[in-house]
Scaffold this motif. Structure first.
Motif, PDB file in Angstrom:
ATOM      1  N   ALA A  31      -0.371  15.657   1.608  1.00 56.59           N
ATOM      2  CA  ALA A  31      -0.253  14.211   1.818  1.00 56.59           C
ATOM      3  C   ALA A  31      -1.500  13.554   1.263  1.00 56.59           C
ATOM      4  CB  ALA A  31      -0.135  13.893   3.307  1.00 56.59           C
ATOM      5  N   GLY A  32      -1.441  12.233   1.115  1.00 56.65           N
ATOM      6  CA  GLY A  32      -2.612  11.510   0.641  1.00 56.65           C
ATOM      7  C   GLY A  32      -3.808  11.768   1.548  1.00 56.65           C
ATOM      8  N   ALA A  33      -3.576  11.663   2.865  1.00 55.14           N
ATOM      9  CA  ALA A  33      -4.677  11.853   3.808  1.00 55.14           C
ATOM     10  C   ALA A  33      -5.256  13.263   3.694  1.00 55.14           C
ATOM     11  CB  ALA A  33      -4.190  11.581   5.226  1.00 55.14           C
ATOM     12  N   SER A  38       0.815  -1.208   0.000  1.00 54.87           N
ATOM     13  CA  SER A  38       0.000   0.000   0.000  1.00 54.87           C
ATOM     14  C   SER A  38       0.855   1.267   0.000  1.00 54.87           C
ATOM     15  CB  SER A  38      -0.984   0.050   1.189  1.00 54.87           C
ATOM     16  OG  SER A  38      -2.168   0.693   0.774  1.00 54.87           O
ATOM     17  N   THR A  55      -7.503   6.063   6.812  1.00 54.90           N
ATOM     18  CA  THR A  55      -7.655   7.503   6.558  1.00 54.90           C
ATOM     19  C   THR A  55      -8.982   7.812   5.867  1.00 54.90           C
ATOM     20  OG1 THR A  55      -6.363   7.164   4.539  1.00 54.90           O
ATOM     21  CG2 THR A  55      -5.197   8.080   6.434  1.00 54.90           C
ATOM     22  N   ASN A  71      -1.077  10.139  -4.522  1.00 56.30           N
ATOM     23  CA  ASN A  71      -0.013  10.170  -3.516  1.00 56.30           C
ATOM     24  C   ASN A  71       1.286  10.283  -4.308  1.00 56.30           C
ATOM     25  OD1 ASN A  71      -2.421   8.771  -2.516  1.00 56.30           O
ATOM     26  ND2 ASN A  71      -1.263   8.637  -0.610  1.00 56.30           N
ATOM     27  N   HIS A 110      -8.484   1.821   3.740  1.00 56.90           N
ATOM     28  CA  HIS A 110      -7.426   2.414   4.555  1.00 56.90           C
ATOM     29  C   HIS A 110      -8.080   3.276   5.633  1.00 56.90           C
ATOM     30  CE1 HIS A 110      -3.789   4.927   5.275  1.00 56.90           C
ATOM     31  NE2 HIS A 110      -3.147   3.876   4.833  1.00 56.90           N
ATOM     32  N   ASP A 127      -9.937   6.639  -3.835  1.00 55.97           N
ATOM     33  CA  ASP A 127      -8.631   6.749  -3.184  1.00 55.97           C
ATOM     34  C   ASP A 127      -7.587   6.331  -4.215  1.00 55.97           C
ATOM     35  OD1 ASP A 127      -6.261   6.143  -1.784  1.00 55.97           O
ATOM     36  OD2 ASP A 127      -7.365   5.754   0.068  1.00 55.97           O
ATOM     37  N   GLN A 138      -7.466  11.417  -4.987  1.00 61.99           N
ATOM     38  CA  GLN A 138      -6.204  12.040  -4.590  1.00 61.99           C
ATOM     39  C   GLN A 138      -5.067  11.239  -5.196  1.00 61.99           C
ATOM     40  OE1 GLN A 138      -7.110   9.660  -2.450  1.00 61.99           O
ATOM     41  NE2 GLN A 138      -5.234   8.765  -1.644  1.00 61.99           N
ATOM     42  N   HIS A 143       4.201  10.982  -3.545  1.00 61.63           N
ATOM     43  CA  HIS A 143       5.371  10.352  -2.915  1.00 61.63           C
ATOM     44  C   HIS A 143       5.341   8.836  -3.097  1.00 61.63           C
ATOM     45  CE1 HIS A 143       2.048  11.286  -0.291  1.00 61.63           C
ATOM     46  NE2 HIS A 143       2.300  10.204   0.404  1.00 61.63           N
ATOM     47  N   LYS A 144       4.192   8.255  -3.395  1.00 63.69           N
ATOM     48  CA  LYS A 144       4.159   6.817  -3.671  1.00 63.69           C
ATOM     49  C   LYS A 144       4.390   6.574  -5.165  1.00 63.69           C
ATOM     50  CE  LYS A 144       1.042   5.772   0.162  1.00 63.69           C
ATOM     51  NZ  LYS A 144      -0.303   5.369   0.582  1.00 63.69           N
ATOM     52  N   THR A 152     -11.378   2.397  -3.069  1.00 63.79           N
ATOM     53  CA  THR A 152      -9.982   2.319  -3.495  1.00 63.79           C
ATOM     54  C   THR A 152      -9.915   1.306  -4.633  1.00 63.79           C
ATOM     55  OG1 THR A 152      -9.412   2.630  -1.174  1.00 63.79           O
ATOM     56  CG2 THR A 152      -7.624   2.014  -2.641  1.00 63.79           C
ATOM     57  N   THR A 183      -7.523  -2.524  -1.403  1.00 63.76           N
ATOM     58  CA  THR A 183      -6.355  -2.784  -0.547  1.00 63.76           C
ATOM     59  C   THR A 183      -5.982  -4.258  -0.475  1.00 63.76           C
ATOM     60  OG1 THR A 183      -7.783  -2.879   1.363  1.00 63.76           O
ATOM     61  CG2 THR A 183      -6.793  -0.750   0.885  1.00 63.76           C
ATOM     62  N   ALA A 204      -4.340   6.071  -3.985  1.00 67.22           N
ATOM     63  CA  ALA A 204      -3.031   5.646  -3.473  1.00 67.22           C
ATOM     64  C   ALA A 204      -2.457   4.480  -4.278  1.00 67.22           C
ATOM     65  CB  ALA A 204      -3.134   5.267  -2.003  1.00 67.22           C
ATOM     66  N   GLU A 249      -7.421  13.411   0.693  1.00 67.39           N
ATOM     67  CA  GLU A 249      -8.744  12.823   0.970  1.00 67.39           C
ATOM     68  C   GLU A 249      -9.641  13.826   1.678  1.00 67.39           C
ATOM     69  OE1 GLU A 249      -8.752   9.178   3.242  1.00 67.39           O
ATOM     70  OE2 GLU A 249      -6.868   8.598   2.311  1.00 67.39           O
TER      71      GLU A 249
HETATM   72  C1  LIG Z   1      -0.959   5.638   1.889  1.00 66.42           C
HETATM   73  C2  LIG Z   1      -2.413   5.532   1.753  1.00 66.42           C
HETATM   74  C3  LIG Z   1      -3.247   6.592   2.149  1.00 66.42           C
HETATM   75  C4  LIG Z   1      -2.754   7.814   2.894  1.00 66.42           C
HETATM   76  O1  LIG Z   1      -1.786   8.527   2.223  1.00 66.42           O
HETATM   77  P1  LIG Z   1      -0.654   9.377   2.991  1.00 66.42           P
HETATM   78  O2  LIG Z   1       0.083  10.051   1.905  1.00 66.42           O
HETATM   79  O3  LIG Z   1       0.150   8.395   3.774  1.00 66.42           O
HETATM   80  O4  LIG Z   1      -1.366  10.359   3.887  1.00 66.42           O
HETATM   81  C5  LIG Z   1      -4.602   6.456   1.897  1.00 66.42           C
HETATM   82  N1  LIG Z   1      -5.112   5.353   1.318  1.00 66.42           N
HETATM   83  C6  LIG Z   1      -4.331   4.308   0.949  1.00 66.42           C
HETATM   84  C7  LIG Z   1      -4.963   3.102   0.291  1.00 66.42           C
HETATM   85  C8  LIG Z   1      -2.960   4.354   1.154  1.00 66.42           C
HETATM   86  O5  LIG Z   1      -2.175   3.326   0.807  1.00 66.42           O
END
Ligand SMILES: *Cc1c(COP(=O)(O)O)cnc(C)c1O
Length: 500
Positions: A151-153, A91, A186, A281, A184, A257, A279, A283-284, A228, A232, A259, A156
């Motif tokens: 950030a991802g959160a 994740s 969040t 992410n 997740h 989501d 959103q 950084h991912k 998502t 997940t 991510a 969201e």
């Molecule tokens: C990482 C993640 C988030 C939150 O993202 P952050 O950048 O860590 O705040 C939300 N949903 C999923 C499925 C994630 O893997």
């Protein structure tokens, strides 16, 4: 394959033990030696108010430069990172981050640009941001982007505020947000922070969400579904088109989501699946080193209907000139100072340009291939959470080891002895003792094989010597720690008296 680590000989654990830097040094030792200067020293008390002058810093380390460098280099070796080993944290998409992105983010014209620089002197940076917005819109199939969330959160939370603003504009914010059990944490947190009640939608035995299950919970009080995709469990939601139709038929919106975009980019677009807001992410998926709390970036992408509510300021273009604009009366306002984490946005842009469309597509395909390769190599020994072929990550449960008393945590700890960081464990919550592996596209077949061999060797150890596993790891500076004490009783200030 690496030789399996054995319990340590005398002193093994302390080889890299590193005291606090304040425990080193001696009074008056400094890290530099400068020639004496010929300007007379001034009495600082004459120039500054006494209250602002500090006599001495308590416990300030007085050390040589060599001591500082060794201290921090040693500490850095206590950590595992994507720069030292496979980091299969499901994740989280801990892919290798090309160093060229760091160079780009450090270009003086970008790194030293003051955030309050007038628009007409920051045209390059504004254009970079506008171009990144365009790339993300293209990759996701969304109409408009805000790069502001950090950030991802936070993306969201911003997205759910947009949902609320949209419904409010139509007369009522509605009451509920639907979220599948596998989500997740969040997701429900973001919905609740926006004042919504969270209603859980059950996932089927196959790990997937069915349009019928969603339809049975959807009514005129539902503001949105947060979903998502791939979910997940690493599975693509096959009924996604029917699911988003159900929501839209009730006047509700779909929050996706994003991510897990590392399993979609260049292949499929959330915008084509009926998502109204997502959103990213960065950084991912778009290669920024992350973990340890940031920084990151969580831009939001929206369909046209949500664009009027996006955070301000927005970048606008008039005759070849870029500028910031606050002209959006329905905007939810600011969610972050200036325009988000600029340095992360530069890295993502550099990555996207360097990969190109074909490169991003290839990355997605390799991420999926790598996860399925591990899934196949491990499935005879570890119990798969579901039988479906996976996308970019695969999830196992600890079911087959229950009788031995060995737990997922023990397997994760033992992996450290084999030189690998551990996968995500105990998430998603719908799988008992989950072990969630995301190898990412940047790993070679050799590394994947070493990792699979390590997990297979550990499975053998579980049968042969389960008690050994319960004490692992043996080769790290510290072994089992109290997992919650640092969060419950954080010690944020060190004083000499605690050092004993
Ligand atoms: C990482 C993640 C988030 C939150 O993202 P952050 O950048 O860590 O705040 C939300 N949903 C999923 C499925 C994630 O893997």
């Amino acid at each position: 394959m690496k030789t399996p680590a054995r319990p340590p000989g005398p002193g093994k654990r302390t080889v890299l033990n590193e005291p606090l830097i304040s425990a080193r040094g001696s009074v008056g030792r400094v890290g530099y030696a400068l020639p004496r200067d010929d300007i007379p020293e001034r009495d600082q008390a004459r120039d500054l108010p006494a209250a602002l002058c500090r006599e001495a810093l308590d416990d300030f380390p007085e050390v040589s430069e060599g001591e500082v460098v060794r201290h921090f280099t040693r500490l850095s070796q206590w950590n595992m990172s994507a720069a030292t080993t496979l980091y299969p944290l499901g994740s989280c998409t801990m892919k290798y981050n090309p160093v060229v992105n760091e160079y780009m983010a450090r270009l003086p014209g970008l790194a030293q640009l003051h955030p309050l620089t007038p628009d007409d002197q920051a045209q390059g940076a504004l254009m970079l941001l506008a171009e990144l917005e365009r790339c993300l819109a293209e990759i996701s199939g969304m109409d408009a982007i805000s790069l502001q969330p950090a950030a991802g959160a936070q993306g969201e939370l911003t997205g759910m505020k947009l949902v609320r603003a949209y419904h409010q504009d139509r007369g009522t914010p509605r009451k509920k947000v639907l979220i599948p059990a596998s989500a997740h944490g969040t997701n429900p947190a973001s919905a609740a922070l926006c004042g919504y009640d969270v209603a859980q939608v059950a996932t089927g035995a196959d790990g997937l969400l069915s349009a019928d299950a969603v339809a049975s919970c959807t009514d005129a009080e539902v503001a949105a579904l947060m979903v998502t995709n791939p979910n997940t469990l690493g599975l693509f939601e096959r009924e996604i088109l029917r699911i988003t139709d159900v929501l839209h038929a009730h006047g509700a919106l779909v929050y996706m989501d994003g991510a897990n975009l590392n399993a979609l980019m260049g292949v499929a677009k959330p915008g084509h699946m009926g998502a109204d807001v997502i959103q990213f992410n960065l950084h991912k998926t778009f290669s920024t080193p992350h973990g340890g709390g940031g920084p990151g970036a969580g831009p939001v992408g929206v369909k046209k209907i949500l664009e009027p509510y996006l955070p301000i300021p927005r970048i606008v273009r008039q005759n070849d000139t870029w500028s910031w604009s606050d002209a959006a009366p329905k905007s939810i306002g600011r969610v972050r100072s200036f325009y988000g984490n600029f340095g992360i946005l530069v890295r993502a842009y550099a990555y996207i340009l360097a990969m190109g469309g074909d490169g991003l597509t290839h990355a997605t395909r390799m991420a999926i291939l790598n996860a399925n390769y591990l899934r196949k190599r491990l499935e005879s020994v570890y119990t798969l959470a579901t039988q479906e072929p996976c996308m970019h990550e695969c999830v196992f449960s600890d079911r087959s080891f229950h009788q031995t008393g060995v737990k997922t945590l023990d397997i994760a700890k033992r992996l450290l002895d084999y030189g690998f960081y551990a996968p995500t464990i105990y998430f998603p919550l719908v799988v008992s003792g989950a072990l969630m592996i995301e190898p990412t596209e940047t790993e070679t077949k050799e590394t994947l094989d070493e990792f699979a061999d390590a997990l297979l060797a550990i499975a053998q150890e579980i049968t042969d010597q389960p008690d050994l596993l319960k004490q692992a790891p043996f080769t790290t500076p510290v072994s089992r720690l109290d997992e919650t004490r640092a969060a419950r009783r954080p010690v944020l200030r060190w004083s000499r008296s605690q050092d004993s």
